[in-house]
Design a protein around this motif. Structure first.
Motif, PDB file in Angstrom:
ATOM      1  N   SER A   1     -23.427  -5.039 -17.206  1.00 13.80           N
ATOM      2  CA  SER A   1     -23.305  -4.273 -18.455  1.00 13.80           C
ATOM      3  C   SER A   1     -24.669  -4.045 -19.094  1.00 13.80           C
ATOM      4  N   GLU A   2     -25.473  -5.119 -19.202  1.00 12.91           N
ATOM      5  CA  GLU A   2     -26.799  -4.966 -19.792  1.00 12.91           C
ATOM      6  C   GLU A   2     -27.716  -4.168 -18.877  1.00 12.91           C
ATOM      7  N   ALA A   3     -27.530  -4.309 -17.570  1.00 15.07           N
ATOM      8  CA  ALA A   3     -28.358  -3.552 -16.631  1.00 15.07           C
ATOM      9  C   ALA A   3     -28.105  -2.055 -16.769  1.00 15.07           C
ATOM     10  N   ASN A   4     -26.837  -1.667 -16.891  1.00 11.59           N
ATOM     11  CA  ASN A   4     -26.531  -0.256 -17.094  1.00 11.59           C
ATOM     12  C   ASN A   4     -27.028   0.236 -18.447  1.00 11.59           C
ATOM     13  N   PHE A   5     -26.835  -0.569 -19.484  1.00 15.25           N
ATOM     14  CA  PHE A   5     -27.329  -0.188 -20.808  1.00 15.25           C
ATOM     15  C   PHE A   5     -28.838   0.056 -20.779  1.00 15.25           C
ATOM     16  N   THR A   6     -29.567  -0.826 -20.107  1.00 11.50           N
ATOM     17  CA  THR A   6     -31.025  -0.701 -20.057  1.00 11.50           C
ATOM     18  C   THR A   6     -31.437   0.590 -19.362  1.00 11.50           C
ATOM     19  N   GLY A   7     -30.816   0.886 -18.221  1.00 11.67           N
ATOM     20  CA  GLY A   7     -31.150   2.111 -17.507  1.00 11.67           C
ATOM     21  C   GLY A   7     -30.827   3.360 -18.303  1.00 11.67           C
ATOM     22  N   LEU A   8     -29.667   3.357 -18.984  1.00 13.56           N
ATOM     23  CA  LEU A   8     -29.267   4.537 -19.748  1.00 13.56           C
ATOM     24  C   LEU A   8     -30.086   4.699 -21.024  1.00 13.56           C
ATOM     25  N   ALA A   9     -30.568   3.593 -21.587  1.00 14.09           N
ATOM     26  CA  ALA A   9     -31.462   3.696 -22.755  1.00 14.09           C
ATOM     27  C   ALA A   9     -32.753   4.409 -22.367  1.00 14.09           C
ATOM     28  N   VAL A  10     -33.284   4.068 -21.196  1.00 15.61           N
ATOM     29  CA  VAL A  10     -34.500   4.747 -20.713  1.00 15.61           C
ATOM     30  C   VAL A  10     -34.192   6.215 -20.447  1.00 15.61           C
ATOM     31  N   ALA A  11     -33.047   6.489 -19.830  1.00  8.51           N
ATOM     32  CA  ALA A  11     -32.667   7.871 -19.532  1.00  8.51           C
ATOM     33  C   ALA A  11     -32.569   8.708 -20.796  1.00  8.51           C
ATOM     34  N   ARG A  12     -31.916   8.157 -21.819  1.00  2.00           N
ATOM     35  CA  ARG A  12     -31.762   8.887 -23.081  1.00  2.00           C
ATOM     36  C   ARG A  12     -33.118   9.248 -23.668  1.00  2.00           C
TER      37      ARG A  12
ATOM     38  N   PHE B   1     -52.228   3.399 -21.193  1.00  2.00           N
ATOM     39  CA  PHE B   1     -51.255   2.911 -20.221  1.00  2.00           C
ATOM     40  C   PHE B   1     -51.911   2.237 -19.022  1.00  2.00           C
ATOM     41  N   ASP B   2     -53.023   2.799 -18.561  1.00  2.00           N
ATOM     42  CA  ASP B   2     -53.699   2.217 -17.392  1.00  2.00           C
ATOM     43  C   ASP B   2     -54.249   0.835 -17.673  1.00  2.00           C
ATOM     44  N   GLN B   3     -54.469   0.520 -18.939  1.00  2.00           N
ATOM     45  CA  GLN B   3     -54.998  -0.798 -19.294  1.00  2.00           C
ATOM     46  C   GLN B   3     -53.890  -1.808 -19.612  1.00  2.00           C
ATOM     47  N   LEU B   4     -52.638  -1.402 -19.419  1.00  8.76           N
ATOM     48  CA  LEU B   4     -51.520  -2.255 -19.812  1.00  8.76           C
ATOM     49  C   LEU B   4     -50.785  -2.843 -18.611  1.00  8.76           C
ATOM     50  N   LYS B   5     -51.499  -3.058 -17.506  1.00  7.91           N
ATOM     51  CA  LYS B   5     -50.834  -3.479 -16.278  1.00  7.91           C
ATOM     52  C   LYS B   5     -50.044  -4.770 -16.453  1.00  7.91           C
ATOM     53  N   ASP B   6     -50.593  -5.716 -17.201  1.00  2.98           N
ATOM     54  CA  ASP B   6     -49.874  -6.968 -17.423  1.00  2.98           C
ATOM     55  C   ASP B   6     -48.657  -6.770 -18.316  1.00  2.98           C
ATOM     56  N   GLN B   7     -48.757  -5.834 -19.245  1.00  5.15           N
ATOM     57  CA  GLN B   7     -47.674  -5.630 -20.192  1.00  5.15           C
ATOM     58  C   GLN B   7     -46.491  -4.868 -19.596  1.00  5.15           C
ATOM     59  N   ILE B   8     -46.765  -3.932 -18.673  1.00  5.99           N
ATOM     60  CA  ILE B   8     -45.674  -3.119 -18.141  1.00  5.99           C
ATOM     61  C   ILE B   8     -44.825  -3.868 -17.124  1.00  5.99           C
ATOM     62  N   ILE B   9     -45.248  -5.063 -16.710  1.00 10.04           N
ATOM     63  CA  ILE B   9     -44.388  -5.891 -15.858  1.00 10.04           C
ATOM     64  C   ILE B   9     -43.849  -7.092 -16.625  1.00 10.04           C
ATOM     65  N   ASN B  10     -44.197  -7.173 -17.902  1.00  9.92           N
ATOM     66  CA  ASN B  10     -43.728  -8.275 -18.739  1.00  9.92           C
ATOM     67  C   ASN B  10     -42.280  -7.999 -19.143  1.00  9.92           C
ATOM     68  N   PRO B  11     -41.321  -8.819 -18.693  1.00  2.00           N
ATOM     69  CA  PRO B  11     -39.913  -8.526 -18.979  1.00  2.00           C
ATOM     70  C   PRO B  11     -39.569  -8.513 -20.453  1.00  2.00           C
ATOM     71  N   HIS B  12     -40.371  -9.161 -21.294  1.00  2.85           N
ATOM     72  CA  HIS B  12     -40.124  -9.132 -22.731  1.00  2.85           C
ATOM     73  C   HIS B  12     -40.271  -7.717 -23.295  1.00  2.85           C
ATOM     74  N   ASN B  13     -40.987  -6.853 -22.567  1.00  2.00           N
ATOM     75  CA  ASN B  13     -41.205  -5.473 -22.998  1.00  2.00           C
ATOM     76  C   ASN B  13     -40.283  -4.479 -22.307  1.00  2.00           C
ATOM     77  N   LEU B  14     -39.335  -4.975 -21.493  1.00  2.00           N
ATOM     78  CA  LEU B  14     -38.563  -4.073 -20.644  1.00  2.00           C
ATOM     79  C   LEU B  14     -37.054  -4.169 -20.850  1.00  2.00           C
ATOM     80  N   ALA B  15     -36.617  -4.959 -21.809  1.00  2.00           N
ATOM     81  CA  ALA B  15     -35.184  -5.089 -22.100  1.00  2.00           C
ATOM     82  C   ALA B  15     -35.019  -5.512 -23.550  1.00  2.00           C
ATOM     83  N   LEU B  16     -33.788  -5.603 -24.005  1.00  2.00           N
ATOM     84  CA  LEU B  16     -33.534  -5.883 -25.409  1.00  2.00           C
ATOM     85  C   LEU B  16     -33.967  -7.284 -25.855  1.00  2.00           C
ATOM     86  N   PRO B  17     -33.653  -8.358 -25.111  1.00  2.00           N
ATOM     87  CA  PRO B  17     -33.995  -9.703 -25.609  1.00  2.00           C
ATOM     88  C   PRO B  17     -35.503  -9.953 -25.625  1.00  2.00           C
TER      89      PRO B  17
END
Length: 391
Positions: A50-61, A240-256
């Motif tokens: 459920s959260e996986a689908n929500f996350t993907g659709l939030a990005v899509a929107r 964006f190119d300087q944010l390599k550590d941040q774009i794989i940080n899961p805290h920045n990629l989902a709701l929690p």
């Protein structure tokens, strides 16, 4: 159990840095490799499908909206955004659409064919109808294994249509995506790797402890910018190119923001058993499912009620001369009696208005005699009920 003891003892709320961050990254890399997604794909572990689908659709929107929804919200849209899925899609997609502010009226339920796959012709007509009404079709959802019957949509055809219409292509693979690592049925997932995002579970067919799911997203910028704090979003494109550590940080990629080192569960099991072991288990379940299907086909008073595609058999007890209402009543009674013997040995469902029993095989301990037992019990219970009541 060892992993749960270790996670609880560490009591870490961080999964973005130090050892925890490396473990999460490694798990995402393994999942991408197993499912055939490009190395450049991003991803995050979440609580389940459920959260996986929500996350993907939030990005899509956010990626497809015609306004900056982070700043202005969906109320600033001049055209209503519409999203498309089959009538066999899991109900959690409806919940996601509602929470994302699109409203469930934006979700188009497209009819399926006799094989429980989305009808491409009906999908095309629905998209064209919405365009004529000045709506904004933005996302197509494909099923990689429906919950009811384990059916797979024609994912390549959906990917082609999404590309033609400039729409986001999301795949709900929470249930069946792991058919990709089978030996005989991996073709069912052809085209899955073309999705812009995909939702998968690891606590179902991968036999991992609840709850753990995953969202993969190809556009890392769109993924990161959806969940990063709004006041930071304005600097993203230039930095964006300087944010390599941040774009794989899961805290920045989902709701929690607080995370409990969930990735350790997946890491330990994938490291211990590897792709080949899991491939063998998936194949074992598929072979056993086909065996169950053959057992049922041999029974004169039982019938298969949906195509046996992957790891689900839908069936019912069907003695002669009973009407549809009588068959439904009889099979509901059989289902209740089965649950008295072994709870959740089977579940029940409705497909195209027909009630049926549903045997879903994702258990690594399943053996052939379990399916012999099931068929014999259904026969015995059915015969007993028929002899005792007037149907």
């Amino acid at each position: 159990m060892l992993v749960e003891m270790l996670r609880t003892g560490m009591n870490s709320a961080n999964e973005g840095f130090f050892a925890e961050g490396y473990v999460h990254k490694q798990v995402i890399d393994w999942i991408k490799e197993m499912l055939g997604f490009p190395e450049t794909t991003g991803g995050v572990l979440v609580s389940g499908g459920s959260e996986a689908n929500f996350t993907g659709l939030a990005v899509a929107r956010n990626a497809k909206a015609e306004v900056d929804t982070k700043a202005k919200g969906v109320q600033a849209l001049s055209r209503k955004m519409t999203i498309y899925c089959s009538d066999e899609t899991h109900h959690c997609l409806e919940r996601s659409v509602e929470i994302l502010g699109l409203g469930n009226e934006a979700l188009r339920w497209i009819p399926t064919d006799d094989d429980c796959r989305i009808r491409i012709d009906a999908l095309k007509r629905a998209i064209e109808d919405d365009k004529k009404q000045n709506k904004h079709p933005f996302c197509i959802i494909g099923c990689a294994g429906t919950v009811n019957s384990g059916a797979f949509d024609e994912l390549n055809a959906l990917a082609d249509l999404a590309k033609k219409e400039n729409m986001w292509f999301h795949v709900d693979g929470a249930f069946g995506a792991w058919v990709k690592i089978s030996k005989t049925h991996r073709h069912l997932a052809d085209g899955m790797e073309r999705a812009d995002s995909i939702a998968i579970d690891l606590h179902k067919w991968m036999n991992m402890p609840y709850g753990i799911g995953c969202t993969l997203v190809k556009d890392r910028f769109a993924h990161y910018s959806t969940f990063v704090y709004g006041h930071e979003a304005k600097y993203l494109k230039s930095a964006f190119d300087q944010l390599k550590d941040q774009i794989i940080n899961p805290h920045n990629l989902a709701l929690p923001l607080s995370r409990d080192f969930t990735s350790l569960k997946a890491y330990m099991l994938l490291r211990a058993y590897g792709k080949n072991k899991y491939s063998n288990l998936v194949q074992q379940n598929i072979d056993q499912t086909n065996y169950l299907g053959e057992l049922i086909r041999k029974e004169p008073n039982m019938e298969i009620t949906a195509p046996v595609v992957s790891n689900i058999v839908c069936f019912r007890y069907k003695p002669k001369r009973l009407t549809e209402p009588e068959l439904e009543k009889l099979n509901k009674m059989i289902y209740n009696d089965l649950n008295q013997i072994s709870f959740w040995m089977v579940s029940d469902t409705m497909i195209k208005g027909k009630y049926m029993l549903r045997a879903c095989n994702v258990n690594h301990r399943s053996q052939k005699q379990d399916f012999d037992f099931l068929v014999n019990e259904v026969k015995n219970i059915g015969e007993k009920i028929i002899s005792q009541i007037n149907l």
